[in-house]
Scaffold this motif. Structure first.
Motif, PDB file in Angstrom:
ATOM      1  N   ASN A 137       0.791  -1.242   0.017  1.00 54.08           N
ATOM      2  CA  ASN A 137       0.020   0.175  -0.335  1.00 54.08           C
ATOM      3  C   ASN A 137       0.864   1.210   0.176  1.00 54.08           C
ATOM      4  O   ASN A 137       0.335   2.392   0.155  1.00 54.08           O
ATOM      5  CB  ASN A 137      -0.989  -0.060   1.238  1.00 54.08           C
ATOM      6  N   ASN A 138       2.104   1.219  -0.076  1.00 53.10           N
ATOM      7  CA  ASN A 138       3.130   2.149  -0.519  1.00 53.10           C
ATOM      8  C   ASN A 138       3.382   2.456  -1.950  1.00 53.10           C
ATOM      9  O   ASN A 138       4.380   2.942  -2.140  1.00 53.10           O
ATOM     10  CB  ASN A 138       4.268   2.050   0.418  1.00 53.10           C
ATOM     11  N   ASP A 188       5.246   7.280   0.642  1.00 53.19           N
ATOM     12  CA  ASP A 188       5.755   6.890   1.891  1.00 53.19           C
ATOM     13  C   ASP A 188       7.452   6.821   1.943  1.00 53.19           C
ATOM     14  O   ASP A 188       7.795   5.534   2.274  1.00 53.19           O
ATOM     15  CB  ASP A 188       5.280   5.349   2.512  1.00 53.19           C
TER      16      ASP A 188
HETATM   17 MG    MG Z   1       2.575   3.716   4.256  1.00 53.88          MG
END
Ligand code: MG
Ligand code: ADP
Ligand code: GN1
Length: 369
Positions: free
Chosen positions: A226-227, A242
């Motif tokens: 999810n980055n 991120d």
């Molecule tokens: Mg993250």
């Protein structure tokens, strides 16, 4: 139970940044475990434009100015390298300047805030849905590493020293177990034994690095899937996000974290462990995607250890969740009792699943070369 607390005046914080138009609204955003993330909407001549605001967690990142210096250097370098590509403005995070020309704002309580352009028409996935997404995400992280191979200037700051020092993570776990401040070890007996049975493997990658067989590189270090943002229309990996932990590291920990977060159909905190497994088609897609962008710079020893890296980092993150559970949930944001222990259990179930399939993963690697 929750150790999150978000009570900030985003309108006032936003006024310190060079954003045009009128503040409309703001809301917490995303599911990260570390920083506080918000999306804020501004009305710019009748058009609603979103921005991402983040409060840097300074309990974890002890030197936010140094961290922001890293991010500025990295994103500027990315921007130079992607300038000629389609959609260049969506391919790297863009920091919004503050009114005094900096890249972060420090509020009266000592919180450091940054603001990014919101990458629209793209999403992050906590759990991937298709092997095509796995391929794209891994390709993006490989490209990210490739972009940074020639980052000019000094070595980046280590924003968290010993971040992927798995033996040190093991030592921290042993220390937390010895103290057992909250008398929680009793609830994690099986998990504690699981870790102790695997201590010997914790040093493998750092040993290879010490022997000169795998090099230090500039790596992302938090390549949870999810980055990376995947484009809504094309599913292409459009932007790696991120960037707090971008610093010197080992490429294998980056690939390993893709295996940890991209091969299981279950959420990181799933309670039904029967759902947790390493799915070979997802591993294959990650491998192909990563090699499509990274094979040109990886050494043979790095390639040889790609399957192992998934097992190692899954154990490492499981150890970190277990340690945080034993220490009273002081590091990762938690949203229920036993949350860190639940997360630890999914990690160890995944380690077992990788152990069961390690030979097949190695075979697949050989066939891919
Ligand atoms: Mg993250
Ligand atoms: P954390 O360190 O807490 O994980 P992230 O930087 O990953 O914080 O941000 C949390 C979530 O916010 C991401 O998973 C993503 O969904 C969203 N996000 C972060 N930056 C952007 C951006 N520039 N545009 C759109 N969404 C973003
Ligand atoms: C944290 O920030 P986020 O949620 O992407 C953590 C990672 C862990 C991950 C586990 C700085 O990542 O190291 O792998 O949680 N980030 C930091 O989900 O510790």
């Amino acid at each position: 139970m929750s150790n999150t607390g978000n009570n900030y005046d985003l309108k006032q914080i936003g006024a310190n940044f060079t954003i045009h138009g009128d503040f409309v609204s703001s809301a917490p955003y995303g599911s990260g475990h570390i920083n506080d993330t918000f999306s804020s909407t501004y009305d710019q001549g009748g058009t609603q434009i979103r921005y991402i605001f983040q409060r840097i967690n300074h309990n974890i990142f002890k030197n936010p100015p140094a961290l922001m210096e890293n991010i500025k250097r990295v994103t500027e370098h990315q921007r130079r390298k992607t300038a000629d590509m389609d959609e260049a403005s969506r391919r790297a995070l863009t920091l919004i300047e503050t009114n005094d020309g900096g890249v972060y704002h420090c509020d009266q309580d000592g919180n450091h805030w940054r603001c990014y352009i919101f990458i629209e028409k793209a999403k992050t996935y906590d759990v991937l849905e298709t092997s095509g997404q796995a391929y794209q995400a891994a390709k993006s992280f490989g490209e990210f590493q490739k972009t940074l191979v020639d980052l000019p200037g000094e070595r980046l700051h280590e924003t968290i020293p010993h971040f992927h020092d798995t033996p040190k993570r093991y030592e921290n776990f042993e220390a937390a177990l010895k103290t057992d401040k909250y008398n929680r070890a009793i609830a994690a007996k099986t998990e504690i034994e699981f870790v102790q049975a695997r201590q010997t493997m914790t040093s493998k990658l750092l040993d290879l690095n010490a022997k000169g067989e795998i090099p230090e590189r500039v790596t992302h270090n938090d390549t949870k899937l999810n980055n990376v943002m995947l484009d809504d229309a094309t599913s292409e990996g459009i932007c790696v996000i991120d960037l707090d932990t971008v610093m010197p590291g080992l490429a294998l920990y980056d690939f390993g974290d893709m295996v940890r977060t991209g091969t299981s159909p279950a959420a990181e905190d799933e309670k039904d462990l029967s759902k947790v497994k390493m799915q070979m088609p997802m591993f294959e897609a990650l491998l192909q995607g990563y090699l499509s962008s990274a094979s040109e710079f990886l050494t043979p020893a790095e390639i040889e250890n790609l399957p192992f890296s998934g097992k190692l980092i899954t154990l490492e993150i499981g150890i970190r969740f277990l340690t945080d559970f034993l220490e009273g949930d002081v590091y990762f944001k938690t949203h229920r009792d036993g949350h860190n222990l639940d997360r630890c259990r999914t990690q160890f179930k995944l380690v077992e699943s990788i152990e069961d399939q390690e030979d097949a993963m190695m075979e697949l690697l050989r066939q891919s070369l």
